[in-house]
Design a protein around this motif. Structure first.
Motif, PDB file in Angstrom:
ATOM      1  N   LYS A 284       0.818  -1.196   0.000  1.00 17.24           N
ATOM      2  CA  LYS A 284       0.000   0.000   0.000  1.00 17.24           C
ATOM      3  C   LYS A 284       0.854   1.249   0.000  1.00 17.24           C
ATOM      4  N   SER A 285       1.958   1.200   0.779  1.00 18.31           N
ATOM      5  CA  SER A 285       2.737   2.423   0.956  1.00 18.31           C
ATOM      6  C   SER A 285       3.390   2.875  -0.354  1.00 18.31           C
ATOM      7  N   THR A 286       3.676   1.945  -1.280  1.00 20.55           N
ATOM      8  CA  THR A 286       4.283   2.375  -2.546  1.00 20.55           C
ATOM      9  C   THR A 286       3.216   2.651  -3.607  1.00 20.55           C
ATOM     10  N   GLY A 287       1.963   2.309  -3.311  1.00 18.68           N
ATOM     11  CA  GLY A 287       0.890   2.502  -4.290  1.00 18.68           C
ATOM     12  C   GLY A 287       0.889   1.427  -5.365  1.00 18.68           C
ATOM     13  N   ARG A 288       1.785   0.430  -5.216  1.00 19.97           N
ATOM     14  CA  ARG A 288       1.897  -0.627  -6.227  1.00 19.97           C
ATOM     15  C   ARG A 288       1.035  -1.815  -5.788  1.00 19.97           C
ATOM     16  N   PHE A 289      -0.288  -1.678  -5.978  1.00 19.76           N
ATOM     17  CA  PHE A 289      -1.137  -2.778  -5.511  1.00 19.76           C
ATOM     18  C   PHE A 289      -2.429  -2.895  -6.304  1.00 19.76           C
ATOM     19  N   ILE A 290      -3.047  -4.070  -6.227  1.00 22.80           N
ATOM     20  CA  ILE A 290      -4.296  -4.365  -6.924  1.00 22.80           C
ATOM     21  C   ILE A 290      -5.297  -4.836  -5.871  1.00 22.80           C
ATOM     22  N   VAL A 291      -6.538  -4.363  -5.982  1.00 20.86           N
ATOM     23  CA  VAL A 291      -7.561  -4.857  -5.050  1.00 20.86           C
ATOM     24  C   VAL A 291      -8.511  -5.800  -5.790  1.00 20.86           C
ATOM     25  N   LEU A 292      -9.273  -6.560  -5.011  1.00 21.80           N
ATOM     26  CA  LEU A 292     -10.148  -7.575  -5.604  1.00 21.80           C
ATOM     27  C   LEU A 292     -11.116  -6.956  -6.621  1.00 21.80           C
ATOM     28  N   ASP A 293     -11.636  -5.764  -6.298  1.00 18.88           N
ATOM     29  CA  ASP A 293     -12.583  -5.122  -7.224  1.00 18.88           C
ATOM     30  C   ASP A 293     -11.952  -4.857  -8.594  1.00 18.88           C
ATOM     31  N   ASP A 294     -10.642  -4.571  -8.636  1.00 20.09           N
ATOM     32  CA  ASP A 294      -9.976  -4.370  -9.942  1.00 20.09           C
ATOM     33  C   ASP A 294     -10.111  -5.636 -10.782  1.00 20.09           C
ATOM     34  N   LEU A 295      -9.929  -6.782 -10.134  1.00 12.61           N
ATOM     35  CA  LEU A 295     -10.006  -8.056 -10.871  1.00 12.61           C
ATOM     36  C   LEU A 295     -11.436  -8.315 -11.328  1.00 12.61           C
ATOM     37  N   ILE A 296     -12.381  -8.002 -10.440  1.00 15.24           N
ATOM     38  CA  ILE A 296     -13.797  -8.233 -10.788  1.00 15.24           C
ATOM     39  C   ILE A 296     -14.172  -7.360 -11.987  1.00 15.24           C
ATOM     40  N   LYS A 297     -13.685  -6.096 -11.976  1.00 19.25           N
ATOM     41  CA  LYS A 297     -13.993  -5.192 -13.099  1.00 19.25           C
ATOM     42  C   LYS A 297     -13.432  -5.728 -14.409  1.00 19.25           C
ATOM     43  N   GLN A 298     -12.319  -6.469 -14.318  1.00 23.99           N
ATOM     44  CA  GLN A 298     -11.737  -7.044 -15.542  1.00 23.99           C
ATOM     45  C   GLN A 298     -12.434  -8.337 -15.961  1.00 23.99           C
ATOM     46  N   GLY A 299     -13.487  -8.714 -15.265  1.00 22.63           N
ATOM     47  CA  GLY A 299     -14.269  -9.891 -15.663  1.00 22.63           C
ATOM     48  C   GLY A 299     -13.855 -11.176 -14.959  1.00 22.63           C
ATOM     49  N   PHE A 300     -12.946 -11.094 -13.987  1.00 23.25           N
ATOM     50  CA  PHE A 300     -12.550 -12.314 -13.271  1.00 23.25           C
ATOM     51  C   PHE A 300     -13.473 -12.550 -12.085  1.00 23.25           C
ATOM     52  N   GLU A 301     -13.638 -13.817 -11.737  1.00 24.05           N
ATOM     53  CA  GLU A 301     -14.409 -14.147 -10.546  1.00 24.05           C
ATOM     54  C   GLU A 301     -13.486 -14.111  -9.336  1.00 24.05           C
ATOM     55  N   PRO A 302     -13.985 -13.702  -8.164  1.00 26.77           N
ATOM     56  CA  PRO A 302     -13.150 -13.759  -6.958  1.00 26.77           C
ATOM     57  C   PRO A 302     -12.560 -15.152  -6.741  1.00 26.77           C
ATOM     58  N   MET A 303     -13.352 -16.193  -7.076  1.00 24.50           N
ATOM     59  CA  MET A 303     -12.856 -17.557  -6.875  1.00 24.50           C
ATOM     60  C   MET A 303     -11.647 -17.863  -7.756  1.00 24.50           C
ATOM     61  N   ALA A 304     -11.536 -17.145  -8.893  1.00 21.28           N
ATOM     62  CA  ALA A 304     -10.361 -17.379  -9.749  1.00 21.28           C
ATOM     63  C   ALA A 304      -9.112 -16.882  -9.022  1.00 21.28           C
ATOM     64  N   TYR A 305      -9.260 -15.816  -8.215  1.00 16.50           N
ATOM     65  CA  TYR A 305      -8.095 -15.365  -7.432  1.00 16.50           C
ATOM     66  C   TYR A 305      -7.753 -16.392  -6.357  1.00 16.50           C
ATOM     67  N   ARG A 306      -8.785 -16.960  -5.740  1.00 15.10           N
ATOM     68  CA  ARG A 306      -8.525 -18.006  -4.746  1.00 15.10           C
ATOM     69  C   ARG A 306      -7.785 -19.176  -5.417  1.00 15.10           C
ATOM     70  N   PHE A 307      -8.239 -19.522  -6.613  1.00 13.82           N
ATOM     71  CA  PHE A 307      -7.606 -20.607  -7.369  1.00 13.82           C
ATOM     72  C   PHE A 307      -6.132 -20.269  -7.640  1.00 13.82           C
TER      73      PHE A 307
END
Ligand code: AMP
Ligand code: ZN
Length: 469
Positions: A284-307
């Protein structure tokens, strides 16, 4: 009871057989989120590893009590005592009170938590609700002669504890000579840390409480020592976190707890390796990060991140790329459609496993019991599904049982719901153009590309139709 699980203990740097302190009961404490900002998918890599640990120990027959804290006060920008309070940084950024910020990010954190199907811990404890326990612990340390008061703050005196730094194998002499110019002139040794701050350090601190040392607020490390012992007893089995916690936070937690109880504190220390992005730590401190909502917006399912997280061992780095994410989504789609076909074939999951199925169950358990080897466990899942001799009822029973540990939500995969990934959509779009320009060769190549992703394209009067292969 036989104890089948082996875990890597950071304290001894070895794989050890896991034997709980009290029969089959296991106490686990996990450092939770600092709620001054969103938790990124790197943080969730660690929470997913901890969830896998809890599920694995339950699969082995243990009764687990899982405790996680919410850091809503006291965490400074640096892991030591340097920098501002993280909450103050957020207050300036968002124009809200500390309490509003903590509430907002805690709610958001649990929304993501639930989307990833993490089991809620048995106890979730907020630091601000346990100030009394922290003060009592600091008083015990004071009574044991391990503290000093300087410039308005109460410090832990690391030189008073003979084995300070044993977790990270620190050398106090080297730490002293290698330290940067110390900004806190009150410290006797650069590794000393604050147990209780008074107003003297940050005038704007909004969260403050009365204490024997004056009105102020606790240091970050003391919250975890105080809350873990409050809920799990003075000694307990496992303490977890990300590897960034080894040299400072967990080192100082051990110093405080063992300084207070005067005996060994936690048996197993387990740490998850970092999630990286472009081969650097996601943070977080460097701003170099991705949150789950970013992945969802790209069409991925949260479960795909778990996978994706399960596809690497918790003690390995995971470098985030969109390609790896896409592969995880594709594999998840394949697993889902296999389970849906099994449901179509089998009337119900078998009520008892056959000898052949038991072999797969044993392979799966052996993998997770071997220091949570999720990639090997996943291989056992695929082997069982791919076994042509094994009846569908047996496969279904196995997969549903495996999923108690993997937590992908297989019990909900009942009907065919097609998830069109961005990659598949791109193929469909390109094939639409190829068909309109009567380029049948290109259209066939694209059909094969879709097949490689697990989808059959059929042409109809109304356009392209897809189904799982
Ligand atoms: P924090 O909110 O920063 O205290 O972090 C919450 C949890 O995430 C802690 O266990 C950290 O060690 C862990 N963590 C922080 N950054 C990463 C990362 N890039 N990859 C994996 N875990 C992380
Ligand atoms: Zn902690």
């Amino acid at each position: 009871m036989e104890h089948p699980v082996r875990l890597f203990n950071t304290l001894t740097r070895q794989l050890e057989q896991f034997i709980p302190r009290a029969g089959t009961r296991v106490g686990i404490y996990c450092c939770g989120p600092t709620v001054y900002d969103f938790q990124h998918i790197g943080n969730f890599k660690t929470f997913l590893f901890e969830d896998l640990l809890v599920r694995t120990l339950r699969h082995a027959g243990y009764e687990v009590t899982h405790v996680m804290n919410i850091t809503d006060v006291g965490h400074l920008v640096g892991d030591g005592d340097s920098g501002e309070d993280k909450m103050l940084v957020a207050m300036r950024r968002e124009g809200k009170t500390s309490w509003q910020i903590a509430d907002f990010y805690t709610t958001k954190f649990f929304e993501d938590w639930d989307k990833l199907k993490l089991n809620r811990p048995d106890v979730v404890c907020k630091a601000t609700d346990h100030i009394k326990q922290m003060i009592e612990l600091a008083q015990r340390l004071e009574a044991n002669g391990l503290t000093y008061f300087a410039g308005g703050n109460l410090y832990f005196d690391v030189n008073k504890l003979p084995d300070y730094g044993k977790l990270a194998r620190l050398d106090l002499e080297k730490l002293k000579s290698g330290a940067r110019v110390e900004i806190d002139a009150n410290k006797r040794h650069p590794a000393d840390f604050v147990l209780w701050f008074t107003k003297s350090k940050f005038e704007n601190q909004e969260m403050q409480w009365d204490s024997p040392w004056g009105r102020g607020y606790p240091g970050w490390h003391i919250e975890c020592s105080a809350m873990s012992m409050h809920y799990l007893g003075e000694q307990f089995d496992i303490h977890c976190g990300g590897i960034d916690h080894i040299p400072v936070h967990h080192t100082n937690e051990i110093a405080q707890s063992e300084g207070a109880i005067q005996k060994p504190w936690v048996h197993f220390w387990m740490h998850g390796e970092f999630m990286k992005i472009n081969d650097e730590k996601m943070s977080k401190s460097t701003g170099r990060f991705i949150v789950l909502d970013d992945l969802i917006k790209q069409g991925f399912e949260p479960m795909a991140y778990r996978f994706l997280a399960l596809s690497s061992h918790y003690r390995s780095h995971l470098n985030f790329t969109v390609e790896a994410m896409q592969n995880a989504q594709n594999s998840l789609n394949r697993l889902k459609s296999s389970v849906i076909s099994l449901r179509a074939e089998a009337a119900a999951p078998a009520s008892a496993l056959s000898a052949a199925a038991q072999k797969y169950a044993a392979d799966f358990s052996a993998a997770v019991f071997d220091d949570l080897n999720a990639p090997r466990a996943m291989a056992a899942v695929w082997s069982a599904i791919g076994d042509k001799e094994l009846p569908a009822e047996q496969k279904l029973a196995l997969v549903l049982d495996f999923d108690q540990v993997m937590g992908l939500g297989a019990a909900e995969w009942k009907t065919e719901e097609l998830q069109i990934s961005p990659e598949l959509q791109a193929i469909l779009d390109r094939r639409d153009v190829a068909r309109k320009s009567r380029d049948w060769a290109a259209s066939d190549v694209l059909r094969k590309e879709a097949l490689a992703l697990g989808f059959i394209i059929e042409d109809s009067a109304t356009g392209q139709k897809i189904k799982k292969s």
